[in-house]
Write a protein that holds these residues in place. Structure first.
Motif, PDB file in Angstrom:
ATOM      1  N   MET A 120       0.828  -1.197   0.000  1.00  0.00           N
ATOM      2  CA  MET A 120       0.000   0.000   0.000  1.00  0.00           C
ATOM      3  C   MET A 120       0.866   1.252   0.000  1.00  0.00           C
ATOM      4  N   VAL A 121       1.920   1.231   0.803  1.00  0.00           N
ATOM      5  CA  VAL A 121       2.826   2.384   0.850  1.00  0.00           C
ATOM      6  C   VAL A 121       3.556   2.542  -0.481  1.00  0.00           C
ATOM      7  N   ASP A 122       4.045   1.437  -1.037  1.00  0.00           N
ATOM      8  CA  ASP A 122       4.798   1.493  -2.293  1.00  0.00           C
ATOM      9  C   ASP A 122       3.919   1.931  -3.460  1.00  0.00           C
ATOM     10  N   GLU A 123       2.702   1.433  -3.508  1.00  0.00           N
ATOM     11  CA  GLU A 123       1.841   1.671  -4.672  1.00  0.00           C
ATOM     12  C   GLU A 123       0.950   2.910  -4.538  1.00  0.00           C
ATOM     13  N   GLU A 124       0.514   3.207  -3.315  1.00  0.00           N
ATOM     14  CA  GLU A 124      -0.449   4.289  -3.142  1.00  0.00           C
ATOM     15  C   GLU A 124       0.039   5.413  -2.243  1.00  0.00           C
ATOM     16  N   GLY A 125       1.190   5.219  -1.615  1.00  0.00           N
ATOM     17  CA  GLY A 125       1.718   6.226  -0.710  1.00  0.00           C
ATOM     18  C   GLY A 125       1.262   5.983   0.722  1.00  0.00           C
ATOM     19  N   TRP A 126       2.021   6.508   1.667  1.00  0.00           N
ATOM     20  CA  TRP A 126       1.732   6.247   3.081  1.00  0.00           C
ATOM     21  C   TRP A 126       0.402   6.833   3.518  1.00  0.00           C
ATOM     22  N   LYS A 127      -0.072   7.862   2.814  1.00  0.00           N
ATOM     23  CA  LYS A 127      -1.344   8.470   3.199  1.00  0.00           C
ATOM     24  C   LYS A 127      -2.510   7.501   3.048  1.00  0.00           C
ATOM     25  N   ALA A 128      -2.345   6.469   2.208  1.00  0.00           N
ATOM     26  CA  ALA A 128      -3.423   5.492   2.036  1.00  0.00           C
ATOM     27  C   ALA A 128      -3.715   4.755   3.332  1.00  0.00           C
ATOM     28  N   LEU A 129      -2.697   4.626   4.199  1.00  0.00           N
ATOM     29  CA  LEU A 129      -2.883   3.945   5.482  1.00  0.00           C
ATOM     30  C   LEU A 129      -3.668   4.802   6.471  1.00  0.00           C
ATOM     31  N   TYR A 130      -3.822   6.072   6.172  1.00  0.00           N
ATOM     32  CA  TYR A 130      -4.486   6.979   7.113  1.00  0.00           C
ATOM     33  C   TYR A 130      -5.746   7.602   6.520  1.00  0.00           C
ATOM     34  N   ARG A 131      -6.375   6.886   5.613  1.00  0.00           N
ATOM     35  CA  ARG A 131      -7.643   7.360   5.083  1.00  0.00           C
ATOM     36  C   ARG A 131      -8.708   7.333   6.188  1.00  0.00           C
ATOM     37  N   GLY A 132      -9.374   8.440   6.361  1.00  0.00           N
ATOM     38  CA  GLY A 132     -10.382   8.528   7.406  1.00  0.00           C
ATOM     39  C   GLY A 132      -9.787   8.569   8.797  1.00  0.00           C
ATOM     40  N   TRP A 133      -8.571   9.100   8.926  1.00  0.00           N
ATOM     41  CA  TRP A 133      -7.892   9.113  10.224  1.00  0.00           C
ATOM     42  C   TRP A 133      -8.681   9.886  11.272  1.00  0.00           C
ATOM     43  N   TRP A 134      -9.367  10.921  10.826  1.00  0.00           N
ATOM     44  CA  TRP A 134     -10.088  11.751  11.793  1.00  0.00           C
ATOM     45  C   TRP A 134     -11.284  11.010  12.384  1.00  0.00           C
ATOM     46  N   VAL A 135     -11.813  10.019  11.652  1.00  0.00           N
ATOM     47  CA  VAL A 135     -12.895   9.193  12.198  1.00  0.00           C
ATOM     48  C   VAL A 135     -12.354   8.342  13.347  1.00  0.00           C
ATOM     49  N   THR A 136     -11.182   7.752  13.145  1.00  0.00           N
ATOM     50  CA  THR A 136     -10.538   6.978  14.199  1.00  0.00           C
ATOM     51  C   THR A 136     -10.228   7.858  15.401  1.00  0.00           C
ATOM     52  N   LEU A 137      -9.740   9.067  15.132  1.00  0.00           N
ATOM     53  CA  LEU A 137      -9.429  10.007  16.211  1.00  0.00           C
ATOM     54  C   LEU A 137     -10.681  10.367  16.999  1.00  0.00           C
ATOM     55  N   LEU A 138     -11.754  10.692  16.305  1.00  0.00           N
ATOM     56  CA  LEU A 138     -13.001  11.083  16.971  1.00  0.00           C
ATOM     57  C   LEU A 138     -13.549   9.940  17.813  1.00  0.00           C
ATOM     58  N   ALA A 139     -13.521   8.716  17.251  1.00  0.00           N
ATOM     59  CA  ALA A 139     -14.034   7.570  17.995  1.00  0.00           C
ATOM     60  C   ALA A 139     -13.205   7.299  19.244  1.00  0.00           C
ATOM     61  N   GLY A 140     -11.886   7.464  19.138  1.00  0.00           N
ATOM     62  CA  GLY A 140     -11.037   7.257  20.301  1.00  0.00           C
ATOM     63  C   GLY A 140     -11.282   8.282  21.382  1.00  0.00           C
ATOM     64  N   VAL A 141     -11.484   9.539  20.984  1.00  0.00           N
ATOM     65  CA  VAL A 141     -11.759  10.595  21.966  1.00  0.00           C
ATOM     66  C   VAL A 141     -13.093  10.372  22.641  1.00  0.00           C
ATOM     67  N   LEU A 142     -14.101   9.982  21.875  1.00  0.00           N
ATOM     68  CA  LEU A 142     -15.418   9.739  22.462  1.00  0.00           C
ATOM     69  C   LEU A 142     -15.405   8.559  23.430  1.00  0.00           C
ATOM     70  N   GLY A 143     -14.387   7.684  23.291  1.00  0.00           N
ATOM     71  CA  GLY A 143     -14.264   6.561  24.215  1.00  0.00           C
ATOM     72  C   GLY A 143     -14.041   7.002  25.646  1.00  0.00           C
ATOM     73  N   ALA A 144     -13.616   8.249  25.843  1.00  0.00           N
ATOM     74  CA  ALA A 144     -13.416   8.752  27.199  1.00  0.00           C
ATOM     75  C   ALA A 144     -14.725   8.907  27.951  1.00  0.00           C
ATOM     76  N   PHE A 145     -15.819   9.031  27.215  1.00  0.00           N
ATOM     77  CA  PHE A 145     -17.115   9.288  27.847  1.00  0.00           C
ATOM     78  C   PHE A 145     -18.077   8.113  27.663  1.00  0.00           C
ATOM     79  N   SER A 146     -17.545   6.958  27.334  1.00  0.00           N
ATOM     80  CA  SER A 146     -18.395   5.773  27.124  1.00  0.00           C
ATOM     81  C   SER A 146     -18.158   4.753  28.226  1.00  0.00           C
TER      82      SER A 146
END
Length: 329
Positions: free
Chosen positions: A303-329
């Motif tokens: 994935m890194v070689d063919e599409e670049g490292w950014k492909a591994l972080y598609r939708g990163w902000w969704v993961t970030l938001l879900a992790g932050v909301l875990g503080a209140f769950s």
């Protein structure tokens, strides 16, 4: 007692239905965004002669939502609704019956129920056991270019799984790299994030139940502790997001016979309906099945070689938001 349980069950069903109506289009767009195979340049494989099938260039999560809506309409946005809905009900019922957890506050994958270590171990094993095939089912239902009937699961399963996978469903657990990605993700959430959540913050259930001593505040529930957890949860995105993207890619790789033996699946009597495309063109492109990822590490490297490292972080902000909301769950 009976009517109280009945009311609770009906309320849970309605709440789950509402949650799925809201979240399924959002989850579907995220899965497609991460699954879309878009290499920087196409090059014929000199050894296998396999020509990769590149998908469209979609640079953002919201652009993917728009593309799905334009090409497949609302029915495209709700692909995967039934497996999502049923799996949510099963997990919720298990949590109530075995762990005795309270009403879940959502389908977050970044929180775990407060339970004893043994119960938490059983919960983790249960999620791993059912989570892998369910992930495969949901992701394939979302990314298929065809329209599948909601009320004919046998027909849908024949379209989403190979004859080998239908005859030997346990081979799903041998999908190269997928089990490892799921275990790493679940292990990080439970062993790292949940542990930090327990150390740094009190139970939200304890706060809402009014059992906290004093004047309605808790000495440990401070801005510093909340900020510390949110900061660590944010840093965890660096680990969790690639695991989720890689797991999405690997879940779409179908398992075929290891030998040249031709396998068939018994067909129902009567003619099956013809496959109907959901849109005028494919919403995304998937990697050619003749050139699959060989495992977790291979998927990350290619994935890194063919599409670049950014492909591994598609939708990163969704993961970030879900992790932050875990503080209140």
């Amino acid at each position: 007692m009976f009517f109280a349980l009945l009311f609770t069950a009906i309320f849970a069903l309605l709440l789950t239905t509402l949650a799925e109506i809201i979240t399924v289009p959002l989850i579907g767009a995220l899965v497609r965004f991460r699954a879309n195979y878009s290499p920087k340049g196409l090059q014929l494989d000199a050894e296998s002669g396999v020509q990769p099938h590149a998908g469209p260039v979609v640079n953002s999560y919201f652009a993917m939502i728009k593309r799905v809506r334009n090409l497949e309409g609302w029915q495209g946005l709700y692909k995967g609704f039934m497996p999502n809905f049923i799996s949510t009900l099963v997990v919720t019922a298990f949590m109530w019956a075995y762990i005795g957890a309270s009403m879940p506050r959502g389908s977050s994958r970044y929180s775990a129920p407060l339970a004893s270590p043994l119960q938490l171990l059983v919960y983790s094993l249960f999620l791993t056991f059912i989570g892998l095939p369910v992930t495969i089912l949901i992701n394939r239902a979302i990314t298929t270019p065809y329209l599948l009937p909601w009320m004919d699961p046998r027909y849908a399963l024949r379209r989403l799984f190979t004859p080998t996978e239908l005859r030997k469903p346990w081979v799903l657990y041998t999908t190269p790299g997928l089990l490892g990605a799921k275990v790493l993700h679940l292990g990080y959430v439970i062993l790292v994030l949940r542990t930090l959540r327990t150390w740094l913050l009190p139970s939200v259930d304890t706060i809402s139940s009014g059992t906290i001593k004093g004047s309605g505040t808790h000495p440990d529930f401070t801005a510093l502790r909340i900020g510390t957890y949110i900061f660590i949860a944010g840093l965890s995105t660096v680990v969790l997001c690639p695991l989720e993207v890689i797991a999405t890619r690997l879940s779409l790789q179908r398992n075929h016979p290891t030998s040249a033996t031709f396998e068939t699946v018994p067909q129902d009597e009567g003619a099956e309906p013809e496959l109907q495309y959901a849109g005028s063109e494919d919403v995304i492109g998937l990697r050619n099945e003749l050139d699959p990822y060989l495992g977790f590490t291979d998927a990350a490297k290619r994935m890194v070689d063919e599409e670049g490292w950014k492909a591994l972080y598609r939708g990163w902000w969704v993961t970030l938001l879900a992790g932050v909301l875990g503080a209140f769950s």
